[in-house]
Structures are given as C-alpha cells and as structure tokens.
Design a protein around this motif. Structure first.
Motif, short mmCIF file in Angstrom:
data_model
loop_
_atom_site.label_atom_id
_atom_site.label_comp_id
_atom_site.label_asym_id
_atom_site.label_seq_id
_atom_site.Cartn_x
_atom_site.Cartn_y
_atom_site.Cartn_z
N ARG A 1 0.86 -1.20 0.00
CA ARG A 1 0.00 0.00 0.00
C ARG A 1 0.88 1.24 0.00
N ALA B 1 -2.78 5.73 -10.45
CA ALA B 1 -4.02 5.06 -10.90
C ALA B 1 -4.67 4.43 -9.68
N LEU B 2 -4.90 5.26 -8.66
CA LEU B 2 -5.29 4.75 -7.35
C LEU B 2 -6.80 4.64 -7.13
N PHE C 1 -19.71 -0.99 -1.45
CA PHE C 1 -19.84 -1.92 -2.58
C PHE C 1 -18.82 -1.53 -3.65
N LYS C 2 -17.55 -1.80 -3.32
CA LYS C 2 -16.49 -1.44 -4.27
C LYS C 2 -15.50 -2.58 -4.50
N ALA D 1 -24.07 0.94 -10.22
CA ALA D 1 -23.70 -0.01 -9.18
C ALA D 1 -24.91 -0.34 -8.30
N LEU E 1 -4.68 9.07 -14.02
CA LEU E 1 -5.76 8.60 -14.89
C LEU E 1 -6.77 7.79 -14.09
N GLY E 2 -7.86 7.42 -14.75
CA GLY E 2 -8.87 6.60 -14.11
C GLY E 2 -9.70 7.43 -13.12
N ASP E 3 -10.25 6.73 -12.13
CA ASP E 3 -11.19 7.37 -11.20
C ASP E 3 -10.55 8.44 -10.33
N THR F 1 -15.30 5.76 -15.41
CA THR F 1 -15.71 4.39 -15.72
C THR F 1 -14.49 3.59 -16.22
N GLN G 1 -14.35 1.87 -18.86
CA GLN G 1 -14.21 2.11 -20.31
C GLN G 1 -13.22 3.25 -20.59
N ALA H 1 -11.07 4.56 -18.26
CA ALA H 1 -9.79 4.28 -17.60
C ALA H 1 -8.88 3.47 -18.53
C1 LIG Z 1 -19.93 -2.21 -8.59
C2 LIG Z 1 -19.29 -1.47 -9.71
C3 LIG Z 1 -19.66 -1.73 -11.02
C4 LIG Z 1 -19.08 -1.04 -12.07
N1 LIG Z 1 -19.47 -1.32 -13.35
C5 LIG Z 1 -18.86 -0.69 -14.38
C6 LIG Z 1 -19.21 -1.00 -15.72
O1 LIG Z 1 -20.08 -1.83 -15.96
N2 LIG Z 1 -18.56 -0.36 -16.72
C7 LIG Z 1 -17.60 0.58 -16.47
O2 LIG Z 1 -17.02 1.13 -17.42
N3 LIG Z 1 -17.25 0.91 -15.20
C8 LIG Z 1 -17.85 0.30 -14.16
N4 LIG Z 1 -17.50 0.62 -12.87
C9 LIG Z 1 -16.51 1.68 -12.64
C10 LIG Z 1 -15.11 1.10 -12.77
O3 LIG Z 1 -14.95 0.00 -11.92
C11 LIG Z 1 -14.10 2.18 -12.41
O4 LIG Z 1 -14.31 3.31 -13.18
C12 LIG Z 1 -12.71 1.64 -12.68
O5 LIG Z 1 -12.44 0.57 -11.81
C13 LIG Z 1 -11.66 2.73 -12.49
O6 LIG Z 1 -10.40 2.17 -12.67
P1 LIG Z 1 -9.16 2.68 -11.80
O7 LIG Z 1 -8.01 1.85 -12.21
O8 LIG Z 1 -9.07 4.15 -11.89
O9 LIG Z 1 -9.56 2.36 -10.30
P2 LIG Z 1 -9.72 0.94 -9.61
O10 LIG Z 1 -10.16 -0.08 -10.58
O11 LIG Z 1 -10.56 1.18 -8.40
O12 LIG Z 1 -8.24 0.58 -9.17
C14 LIG Z 1 -7.56 1.24 -8.14
C15 LIG Z 1 -6.47 0.31 -7.68
O13 LIG Z 1 -5.63 0.98 -6.76
C16 LIG Z 1 -5.36 0.12 -5.67
N5 LIG Z 1 -5.04 0.99 -4.53
C17 LIG Z 1 -5.86 1.85 -3.89
N6 LIG Z 1 -5.18 2.50 -2.93
C18 LIG Z 1 -3.91 2.05 -2.98
C19 LIG Z 1 -2.72 2.36 -2.26
N7 LIG Z 1 -2.71 3.26 -1.28
N8 LIG Z 1 -1.59 1.70 -2.59
C20 LIG Z 1 -1.57 0.77 -3.58
N9 LIG Z 1 -2.66 0.45 -4.30
C21 LIG Z 1 -3.81 1.09 -4.00
C22 LIG Z 1 -6.64 -0.67 -5.50
O14 LIG Z 1 -6.44 -1.86 -4.80
C23 LIG Z 1 -6.98 -0.93 -6.95
O15 LIG Z 1 -6.29 -2.06 -7.43
C24 LIG Z 1 -18.08 -0.06 -11.80
C25 LIG Z 1 -17.69 0.20 -10.48
C26 LIG Z 1 -18.29 -0.50 -9.44
C27 LIG Z 1 -17.85 -0.22 -8.02
#
Ligand SMILES: Cc1cc2nc3c(=O)[nH]c(=O)nc-3n(C[C@H](O)[C@H](O)[C@H](O)COP(=O)(O)OP(=O)(O)OC[C@H]3O[C@@H](n4cnc5c(N)ncnc54)[C@H](O)[C@@H]3O)c2cc1C
Length: 555
Positions: free
Chosen positions: A203, A239-240, A259-260, A302, A431-433, A449, A451, A453
């Motif tokens: 982490r 990309a956290l 619910f994540k 969600a 990038l991403g969320d 989303t 898509q 990301a």
């Molecule tokens: C229930 C649900 C359903 C969804 N359905 C869809 C869908 O159908 N279509 C769609 O496009 N999007 C969907 N989404 C949204 C999508 O999941 C997110 O937009 C996407 O996961 C974003 O990607 P990300 O890599 O930015 O973040 P995440 O996928 O959340 O990845 C973040 C990563 O960082 C890691 N992390 C966090 N903090 C730390 C730290 N301090 N040190 C090291 N690692 C860390 C986490 O473990 C994780 O692996 C959904 C989301 C949820 C919750």
C-alpha cells in the motif's frame, strides 16, 4: 486482414452474401488484430475471446443492422431472436476462427521476421524507472501497454504497486453479491498477467514528489525495526481509483456496507444469507420483515445492478427457508433524483424501474439517506427499519492524493492536462477514477468508468514512451461506446453509441440487451481461465438453485 478474410468462411451462410462476408470479415479482422496483445501461443485464449465477441456482433449485425437495412424494424423479440439462432452459431464460429487465425499469423510473423527492432536508444547510461500505483483497470492496462511498447527495451524498468494482488472486474461484482458468480472468478492475478513488470503487493502510504519516491506502508508482519520500503521513480503513474464517499455522515459510514471491492461483495452476500437464517428462526412477523428488508442507497449503475442481483438472489433462495414468505421480503432502492440510472436515456431508465418493480424492488425516488443506526435507516422523508444498508451513493478519489501539492477539482481528483500528465510536474501522470480528465476534442469531463480508464491508460503508456524518446505527446480523446446495465435475471438495458451518427445512440432492453451484456463483458474479462470459470458459473446457474453456503468472512 488475412485472418479476417479466412474466418469469413463461417459468415457466408450467416450473411448470405459471400462478398459482404469477406468485406465484413476483413474489417473486423483488422480491428481485432490491432487490439490483440501479442503473447506467444495464446490460441485457446484468442479462440474464446473471438467466440465471445461473436455474440455482440450477431446482435448488432444480424438482429439490428440487416433488418434495418432491408427496411424492417430490429428483430429483438424473443421469437425473432430464436429465428436468428443459426446466425448466432455462424457469428460465434466466425469469432472463434478469427481469434485462432489471428494468433496463428502473429506467431508465424514472429518466427519469420523475428522480434521487432528496438524502439529506444540502445545503451542508455541508467535504467529509467516507471512506477505505477494501483492495480485496477487503469494501472493494469498502463503496465500492459508499456510492456507492449517497450518489449525489448532493457533500459527501462516497470514496477506496479497495488494493495490487492488481482485486477477486480467490477462490472460483474453485483453477480458475486447475488451469488451467481464465485468471487475469485472475476479477479485476475496481476503477477501472472504481466510478464516483465515487477509487481509489488503493498500500500502506497506517501508520495514524495520532491524526492521522486513512493513510500510504502510498513509490513504488518514486521516488528517496526525495518524502515518502510521506498521506491524511487523517474515516471510515476497515479491510478489509485476511488473510495466510497459518505459525505461526512459518520453513522452511515459505520453501519453501511461498501460496494467497491471483492470483499464488500462477499460480505454483502454472507450478510444477506445471515439475515435469512435469523429470520427463519424468528417467530414475530414484524421482526422477520425488518431482517428481510435490504436497502440500497444510490440509483446509479452499481446500485441498480446490486438491487437487481440481490432481489433475484433473495427470491431465489426463499425456497430453502420454508418459514419465510415472499411478503416478508423487501429490496428498497433509495435515490436522490427523480429517476434512476442518470447515465442512460430517460426511456431506458424508466424501463429498468418498471421491470424491477414488477419483480418486487421498491423505489424511493427524490429521497436521501440522511442517517443510519442499528435499527434502521433515516431518510429525508421517513425511516426504514432494516439491518442492511449498502452505500453506492457517492465516491471520492483515493484519499492518499489529498496530501499532494498539486491542483485538484472539487471532488479531490487530480487535474491533468489533455496529455494526462500533471501541469508543472514532469514525469507525473494520473488517470482513471482518481483523475479529472477532460476530453481534448470535446472539452467535456470524462466519466469515472472502466471504459475510459482503459483508453486513458493506452494514452498514458504512449505518452510515457514519447517523453522517454523525446517525441511529441498525444492528446486524450475518446467517444464512449455506450453503457450496459443488468437490472435482474435475463433483463438488461443497453445504450450504444453509433459512431457515424453524432449524438445518436441505439437502445436495447430485455433479453437481447442481457445477452449482449454477457457477451461483451465475457469477452472483456481478462484471461481465458476466468472466462471459462465464469461461463461455467453461468451454466450451473441455469440448472441449479443459488448457493446459500456462508463463506468465510475475512474481516
Ligand atoms: C460495482 C461497480 C460496477 C461497475 N461497473 C462498471 C461497468 O459496468 N462499466 C464501467 O465502465 N465501469 C464500471 N464501474 C466503474 C469502474 O470500476 C471504475 O471506473 C474503474 O475501476 C476505475 O479504474 P481505476 O483503475 O481508476 O480504479 P480501480 O479499478 O478502483 O483501481 C484502483 C487500484 O488501486 C489500488 N489501490 C488503492 N489504494 C492504494 C494504495 N494506497 N496503494 C496501492 N494500491 C492502491 C486498488 O487496490 C486498486 O487495485 C463499476 C464500479 C463498481 C464499483
């Protein structure tokens, strides 16, 4: 192109026109091979991915486009779709052959031509260190793309740090909570998916921009004598992701389920079963109803998918509890606006609501959850007595980013340039969320989303390579492909963007949209093994009741 042309043999009877089959086969073949990640001898993986892609192609071409072109309406009623079943077989066969041939040709070209020439300077004095934080969609895809682009580049190291050791496929998370899928089947191990990236399960605790290093949280097993691990970087990718945002409501944070994560879904499923067990031995009918009332806050994707899945699950397992009745059961979705699914058009959102209501879900629209306690949930216009509240009503970017001395938007997301790097911080990307990304062409903010990301990750990887090679960087632009949402068993809503018609979209609902959902997401689920496991879960679900075994609660 060759693979597409060869595979089009399977399309000739389906499309009924040999030339059209070849043209279509070649066009899809080009797209497929362009998106293919070259990995040695991945025949079965490509066969399955291609075959799964055949399902949405069948829907779009045979069920919609061809009838439309011949002046008819799309043929997506159950009877019409049954008529098109032979075409589905043709499309799946075509997809499977395309996957197989594309992999075969990739292997042949690698054998004949040898590995691609090196892209960067041959002997740089020191290794450049690219560090990616977060192993979700954004981080994992960035690592994959960097591996592709820096295949033979030994002067660059790639490190991925994540606090989970697997990529969670969130679109299928509701199915885990609803006991349709086994939890581990929707998670892909990061270590085995990346072949030259160093993976560190840890982490990130602090990001030192001045010192260009990331400090990890101390190992829980260590006695504190060892200093926390530090990872230096030249390029840092943030990309956290995001976390649940309770908008300062501490009681909701205390009593609600998140619910994540995978653990959240496992806990929700176990808790629902627990409520059934307790209700089964409860003699008072009022108490039984409280135990069997499940409240979900948030009517976005969600929340709606979870409400649909829990409703199906709860109704499906009633038969195992002879003392409980349908009337005892209540799944309530609370949403602050006047309609659910703001991401979809109004007609589809209404359709989703009507279908869910007909299956027993209650909607409390224009209502906010304002507080929670042991006995229930307080709403802006009343109270619900329950033991279950799941919170999907708000998210915020990862809190670790708060301490960074960089520009953020009002949600706390990192403001990046159109090239996805942070202004004034060379070598820092987000990038991403966790990022506030604005589309370079439309100037519109990009939604958080998967898509987006995934597409952002491709641009980040390209731009990192460009920066290392002193080339100009790309701007980020992506038009959403659309949105899909399952609202309950064999029912979904889909709104797909039509690429050649600006601001037009195609809308589907019901069984057809549900089949599309399954086909599309199965093809996107990383790894052949996971695809097979999920397919098996779905097949088992057709013939057997949902599993009510309570699994180990890890917390
Ligand atoms: C229930 C649900 C359903 C969804 N359905 C869809 C869908 O159908 N279509 C769609 O496009 N999007 C969907 N989404 C949204 C999508 O999941 C997110 O937009 C996407 O996961 C974003 O990607 P990300 O890599 O930015 O973040 P995440 O996928 O959340 O990845 C973040 C990563 O960082 C890691 N992390 C966090 N903090 C730390 C730290 N301090 N040190 C090291 N690692 C860390 C986490 O473990 C994780 O692996 C959904 C989301 C949820 C919750």
């Amino acid at each position: 192109m060759l693979a597409g042309a060869a595979a089009s043999v399977a399309l000739a009877p389906t499309l009924g026109h040999p030339l059209l089959s070849v043209i279509w086969g070649i066009a899809v073949g080009i797209g497929y091979s362009a998106s293919l990640r070259p990995s040695g001898h991945a025949y079965v993986d490509n066969l399955m991915t291609g075959a799964a892609l055949g399902i949405p192609m069948w829907g779009v071409i045979s069920v919609i486009a061809l009838p439309l072109l011949s002046g008819q309406t799309p043929q997506w009623s159950a009877d019409q779709m049954r008529m098109h079943f032979p075409a589905l077989v043709g499309w799946v066969l075509y997809g499977a052959l395309l996957g197989l041939f594309t992999q075969g040709l990739t292997d042949i070209s690698e054998t004949v031509l040898g590995p691609e020439a090196e892209g960067l300077s041959p002997e740089p004095p020191e290794k450049k260190r690219i560090v990616i934080l977060g192993g979700g969609f954004a981080g994992m895809r960035t690592a994959e793309c960097l591996e592709d682009q820096l295949q033979d580049e030994t002067a660059v190291s790639i490190t991925l740090v994540s606090d989970t050791n697997a990529l969670l496929f969130t679109p299928m998370l509701a199915e885990v909570a609803g006991s349709s899928l086994e939890p581990s089947h929707i998670s892909t191990p990061l270590r085995s998916s990346l072949y030259r990236t160093e993976f560190i399960r840890g982490r990130a605790n602090k990001i030192d921009l001045e010192g260009r290093r990331v400090i990890l949280e101390s190992d829980l097993a260590s006695d504190g004598s060892k200093p926390p691990r530090e990872i230096p970087y030249d390029q840092l990718v943030l990309a956290l992701g995001s976390v649940s945002n309770y908008l300062g409501m501490v009681n909701i944070e205390k009593y609600a389920f998140n619910f994540k994560s995978l653990l959240d879904a496992i806990q929700i499923r176990n808790h629902v079963i627990e409520m059934f067990e307790r209700a089964d031995r409860e003699s008072e009918s009022a108490l039984r109803s409280i135990l069997l009332t499940f409240v979900i806050a948030g009517g976005g994707f969600a929340g709606v998918e979870l409400a649909g899945a829990l409703n199906d699950f709860a109704h499906g397992i009633l038969a195992d509890y002879p003392n409980l009745h349908r009337e005892d059961l209540s799944v309530v979705l609370v949403h602050s606006r006047d309609r659910i699914l703001p991401e979809l058009s109004e007609s589809l959102a209404r359709y989703a609501q009507i279908r869910m209501e007909s299956r027993g879900v209650t909607f409390r629209l224009n209502t906010r959850v304002t507080d929670a306690n042991f006995s229930g949930v307080v709403l802006s216009d009343g109270e619900i007595r329950t033991r279950t509240l799941v919170w999907t009503a708000g998210t915020a970017p990862n809190p670790i980013l708060k301490s960074l001395p960089v520009e953020k938007d009002k949600r706390g997301a990192l403001v990046v340039q159109n090239t996805l790097d942070l202004p004034g911080h060379p070598g820092l990307w987000a990038l991403g969320d966790c990022a506030a990304v604005v589309d370079a062409k439309t100037s519109k903010p990009c939604p958080p989303t998967a898509q987006f990301a995934l597409r952002e990750a491709e641009v980040v990887a390209k731009n990192i390579c460009a920066e290392l090679q002193g080339r100009p960087k790309r701007l980020f632009h992506f038009v959403s492909l659309g949105a899909l949402c399952v609202v309950g068993h064999q029912t979904a809503c889909a709104e797909l963007t039509v690429p050649f018609m600006k601001s037009k979209s195609m809308r589907f609902s019901g069984l057809f949209a549900w089949l599309m959902w399954r086909g599309i997401y199965l093809s996107k689920l990383p790894g052949l093994e996971r695809k097979i496991r999920v397919l098996m879960d779905w097949t088992i679900e057709l013939f057997f009741p949902r599993d009510i075994v309570q699994t180990i609660d890890l917390q």
